[in-house]
Design a protein around this motif. Structure first.
Motif, PDB file in Angstrom:
ATOM      1  N   TRP B  28    -128.194  35.068 -57.228  1.00  0.00           N
ATOM      2  CA  TRP B  28    -127.092  34.657 -58.118  1.00  0.00           C
ATOM      3  C   TRP B  28    -127.656  33.930 -59.336  1.00  0.00           C
ATOM      4  O   TRP B  28    -128.515  33.073 -59.211  1.00  0.00           O
ATOM      5  N   ARG B  29    -127.162  34.282 -60.507  1.00  0.00           N
ATOM      6  CA  ARG B  29    -127.717  33.698 -61.737  1.00  0.00           C
ATOM      7  C   ARG B  29    -127.232  32.285 -61.993  1.00  0.00           C
ATOM      8  O   ARG B  29    -127.930  31.476 -62.589  1.00  0.00           O
ATOM      9  N   MET B  30    -126.011  31.976 -61.562  1.00  0.00           N
ATOM     10  CA  MET B  30    -125.446  30.656 -61.870  1.00  0.00           C
ATOM     11  C   MET B  30    -125.759  29.683 -60.731  1.00  0.00           C
ATOM     12  O   MET B  30    -124.919  29.432 -59.861  1.00  0.00           O
ATOM     13  N   ALA B  32    -127.885  25.893 -59.588  1.00  0.00           N
ATOM     14  CA  ALA B  32    -128.547  24.644 -59.966  1.00  0.00           C
ATOM     15  C   ALA B  32    -129.398  24.230 -58.770  1.00  0.00           C
ATOM     16  O   ALA B  32    -128.916  24.218 -57.633  1.00  0.00           O
ATOM     17  N   HIS B  60    -124.897  27.161 -55.661  1.00  0.00           N
ATOM     18  CA  HIS B  60    -124.356  28.343 -56.315  1.00  0.00           C
ATOM     19  C   HIS B  60    -123.033  27.960 -56.955  1.00  0.00           C
ATOM     20  O   HIS B  60    -122.098  27.546 -56.269  1.00  0.00           O
ATOM     21  N   GLN B  61    -122.993  28.100 -58.246  1.00  0.00           N
ATOM     22  CA  GLN B  61    -121.745  27.788 -58.933  1.00  0.00           C
ATOM     23  C   GLN B  61    -120.761  28.930 -58.662  1.00  0.00           C
ATOM     24  O   GLN B  61    -121.140  30.093 -58.684  1.00  0.00           O
ATOM     25  N   ILE B  62    -119.568  28.531 -58.423  1.00  0.00           N
ATOM     26  CA  ILE B  62    -118.562  29.534 -58.059  1.00  0.00           C
ATOM     27  C   ILE B  62    -118.172  30.329 -59.286  1.00  0.00           C
ATOM     28  O   ILE B  62    -117.933  29.768 -60.343  1.00  0.00           O
ATOM     29  N   ALA B  63    -118.086  31.611 -59.093  1.00  0.00           N
ATOM     30  CA  ALA B  63    -117.458  32.449 -60.114  1.00  0.00           C
ATOM     31  C   ALA B  63    -116.785  33.575 -59.350  1.00  0.00           C
ATOM     32  O   ALA B  63    -116.701  33.531 -58.132  1.00  0.00           O
TER      33      ALA B  63
END
Lengths: 735, 65
Positions: B28-30, B32, B60-63
């Motif tokens: 996953w790209r997003m 931190a 993993h930032q949610i999208a």
């Protein structure tokens, strides 16, 4: 750049417009005074009764705005007052409400052009709400209405035309046009625009012919795409909105608006709206390429990620990945989508994620040989129509996607229903005799599209599939076509609505996100898989309950305002995790603050983070009571099928034996050594369902509901929905 | 042994943040990444070595959804 498909080359259907229009019979003409919103509200609703051919205006009161805000809130309010607990979806009293919300129509902030559709669902028997793009909702406001409410049934094929510049509403019989949306939307756009330059000011709502036989019919909302010279479509997909529409013999709603302007909402504080709008569009411009690539791939960017994390549904949600996924992942769509065109479904949206595959040559059915632009596929279509059905051929996926849209069929419900019948075929529950000769082997794209053609013709096994998984479960069990428990376990529906395309087995919070959603299992209410399963940020029941309180309410707010969810967290400030440590970052607080400024900037009313959630809580609890009023809305209706919770078959268990054995040993405290797969599956089932029920207890408590899932009197009072008729529904359940 | 999102991951000398992401198949790209509470800039994923026993959070930032 894709150069193989010319975005301006497609089959057109408008040669016959003069003859088609000449066949119309105008039943009613009602003049009206168009007006623009003031601070986001017009304070008028347009009510149309197709039984009595009545058109009238209703005022929107301050109390309605105070409690229900707009959009989904207004839809639920009108539906509540239109029907009784005995009303069925196909009764004339069932109303279809379209309401855009106070922020909708704003061209400064990305994703501000949405409408909410609310009606009594043929799939579930409770209210459904759908958030949809396209221009109809904003144009409704610019003609002077915060909501459109339609009851009754027309005698013959009918269209309603709302022409703001002419100040005229007409109801016309329209006998000749097809209802299939890729044609109907184009025809009516050309028919009612004042010349080609006016195409952009016309929007059409329609549902295709398959929505007449299916319960899973959807509505297509159009907008004119001047770069392509094409009419494009977005769907109010879930729950059978298109089925209700066609049952009313509505062929189309057509709206014509004045020319778009930069402040038709008459914002209270336009400079603030412009400022936050610039911020979000700049953020998208600067960071989308390194984040989600929505501008190139739309939501299809998710496909390979879901596969990598074992979350992409494969073979009716049995598995979460497949070796052939690269054939349908975002790299394929990046090439297949026409690039370089701002694919926005409303003005000013920098996210521009309404991607399209131009130049698809139709392979089958009534439009065989035509060249069409396919809207999408989005992630849900790839997951549902392709991988979940074992289909890994992008061209067949485009074919199914195209026909779902133009025939007016919800791609999510259809994908899940197809996956169900394909598993039933594999297990011998279905055979050629029972399907009328159709081979439903995994990956058979030709059969997948033939089922749609059957729905369109109103004949064959496709009609059965179009009525959804719950209908089929009952039918197959009644016919003695398999083990009833197995059929219940693998039928991926909750409340009668098909589950959308994410694997939830390893995320307890997502099981709750699906099963506790008011309208049925749609991911737009809560998507918590990364927070829960991957990040492990919400480990306790209370943590998960807090997330299942906040996020569904925050997402509900988009549906009150006429906003799209995607610019909230499909783009994030690069310093989001530096500024906000821990789970707080998942809220994207900087964007929440944008929304507060946007709301106040348009309406002039103050709003803080707490009162934003409270706005949603009024509507959310009202919808829960609405479900209760319709004979549902209690715990037994919040139970997921076991396939959404854990492994149903030996094959599922053994494909991930290391994971499941490890969970028994490390979490359940049982040594799996020496146990049969069946014994281990039984242990898993007991553990998994047990913790699901513990989660439900925690969520109900956090939401202010009883252990049976009923909002308490204190909750009704707190959120100002203790109206006598609401209290009367709840009181008998409080003991 | 490392702890990555509260799950054990065997440590190997010289392991970088990028190695951990590959090992866990975190594509996953997003994301931190925090090592013992300290945010690691994306530009340092290839070079930032992680010590044995470290507590690593890959958020993993949610999208989507």
């Amino acid at each position: 750049m894709s150069v193989a498909y010319d975005p301006k080359v497609r089959t057109t259907y408008t040669d016959d417009v003069p003859r088609l229009r000449a066949a119309h019979n105008v039943l009613l003409e009602v003049p009206f005074t168009a007006s623009l919103p003031d601070r986001g509200y017009t304070r008028r609703t347009l009510f149309i009764d197709l039984d009595t051919m009545t058109v009238k205006e209703k005022p929107i009161t301050e109390e309605m705005i105070d409690v229900f805000t707009g959009g989904r809130g207004f839809g639920l309010y009108y539906l509540w007052h239109a029907i009784t607990p005995q009303t069925k979806w196909n009764d004339p009293d069932n109303t279809l409400v379209i309401s855009p919300g106070p922020i909708s129509g704003n061209p400064q902030y990305a994703g501000s052009g949405k409408s909410l559709v609310v009606t009594l669902s043929p799939m579930t028997g409770i209210p459904i709400d759908c958030n949809v793009g396209g221009y109809f909702g904003p144009f409704l406001k610019f003609c002077g209405f915060d909501a459109l409410e339609i009851r009754g049934k027309a005698r013959n094929e009918t269209i309603v035309v709302i022409d703001g510049p002419r100040g005229m509403i007409t109801i016309e019989e329209a006998p000749e046009e097809t209802t299939d949306s890729h044609i109907a939307a184009e025809l009516f756009t050309h028919m009612y625009a004042d010349g080609p330059k006016d195409f952009v000011n016309v929007a059409v709502v329609s549902a295709g012919k398959a929505a007449e036989s299916a319960y899973m019919g959807c509505l297509n909302f159009s907008w004119y795409d001047p770069k392509r010279g094409a009419v494009r479509l977005k769907q109010a997909g879930r729950g059978g909105t298109g089925t209700v529409f066609r049952d009313k013999k509505l062929k189309a709603l057509v709206i014509r608006s004045q020319k778009m302007g930069s402040n038709l909402n008459n914002a209270a504080d336009l400079p603030t709206v412009i400022k936050v709008g610039k911020n979000i569009n700049q953020e998208i411009h600067d960071h989308d390429d390194e984040q989600c690539r929505m501008r190139r791939q739309g939501t299809a960017h998710l496909v390979e990620t879901m596969d990598a994390y074992d979350l992409l549904p494969v073979h009716n949600f049995q598995y979460g990945k497949h070796p052939d996924t690269p054939k349908i992942d975002s790299t394929v769509w990046d090439k297949r989508f026409t690039q370089g065109i701002p694919d926005r479904c409303w003005y000013g949206c920098g996210m521009a994620c309404s991607k399209a595959a131009d130049g698809h040559v139709v392979r089958t059915g009534p439009y065989k040989g035509d060249i069409v632009t396919v809207d999408g596929p989005e992630y849900e279509n790839v997951g549902g129509l392709a991988s979940n059905c074992g289909l890994f051929d992008p061209d067949w996926l485009l074919e199914v996607n195209f026909y779902c849209d133009t025939y007016g069929i919800d791609t999510i419900s259809y994908g899940t229903a197809c996956a169900f019948v394909m598993e039933c075929w594999e297990k011998g529950i279905l055979n050629a005799e029972r399907t009328g000769g159709l081979d439903l082997t995994w990956g058979n794209g030709e059969s997948e599209v033939e089922l749609l053609h059957q729905m369109w013709r109103g004949e064959g096994f496709g009609v059965t599939v179009g009525k959804g998984v719950r209908f089929m479960q009952n039918l197959f069990i009644k016919n003695g076509w398999g083990d009833p428990q197995y059929i219940r376990d693998i039928g991926m529906q909750i409340k009668g609505l098909e589950i959308s395309q994410y694997m939830s087995k390893e995320s307890l919070a997502q099981q709750g996100g699906y099963a506790l959603a008011n309208k049925g299992p749609q991911h737009d209410e809560a998507w918590l898989i990364f927070m829960d399963m991957v990040n492990n940020q919400i480990p306790t029941f209370e943590d998960k309950a807090e997330a299942l309180h906040y996020f569904p309410l925050f997402r509900t707010w988009f549906g009150l305002q006429g906003l799209c969810k995607l610019p909230w967290n499909d783009i994030e400030p690069p310093d989001n995790h530096e500024k906000y440590p821990g789970p707080e970052a998942a809220k994207v607080p900087a964007h929440v603050d944008n929304y507060l400024a946007l709301y106040t900037g348009i309406t002039g009313k103050p709003l803080d983070r707490k009162s934003l959630i409270e706005q949603s809580e009024s509507v959310y609890n009202f919808q829960r009571v609405f479900n209760l009023r319709m004979g549902q809305g209690v715990r037994e209706f919040d139970m997921p099928p076991y396939r959404a919770v854990g492994p149903v078959t030996k094959e599922e268990y053994e494909s991930r034996a290391e994971r499941y054995d490890g969970q028994l040993k490390d979490i359940v405290g049982v040594d799996p050594a020496g146990k049969t797969t069946e014994e281990k599956m039984a242990l898993h089932r007991e553990w998994r369902m047990g913790r699901y029920n513990q989660l439900v207890d925690a969520v109900y408590k956090r939401r202010g509901w009883t252990p049976n899932g009923v909002p308490t009197m204190e909750t009704l009072k707190k959120f100002k929905i203790d109206f006598p008729d609401v209290v009367a529904v709840v009181r008998p359940h409080l003991g | 042994m490392l702890q990555v999102n509260d799950a054990p991951l065997p440590y190997e000398p010289g392991m970088t943040v990028r190695d951990i992401l590959k090992r866990k198949n975190y594509i996953w790209r997003m994301i931190a990444v925090f090592v013992d509470g300290e945010l690691v800039p994306k530009a340092k994923y290839d070079t930032r070595q992680v010590p044995d026993g470290a507590d690593v959070k890959v958020i993993h930032q949610i999208a989507g959804g």
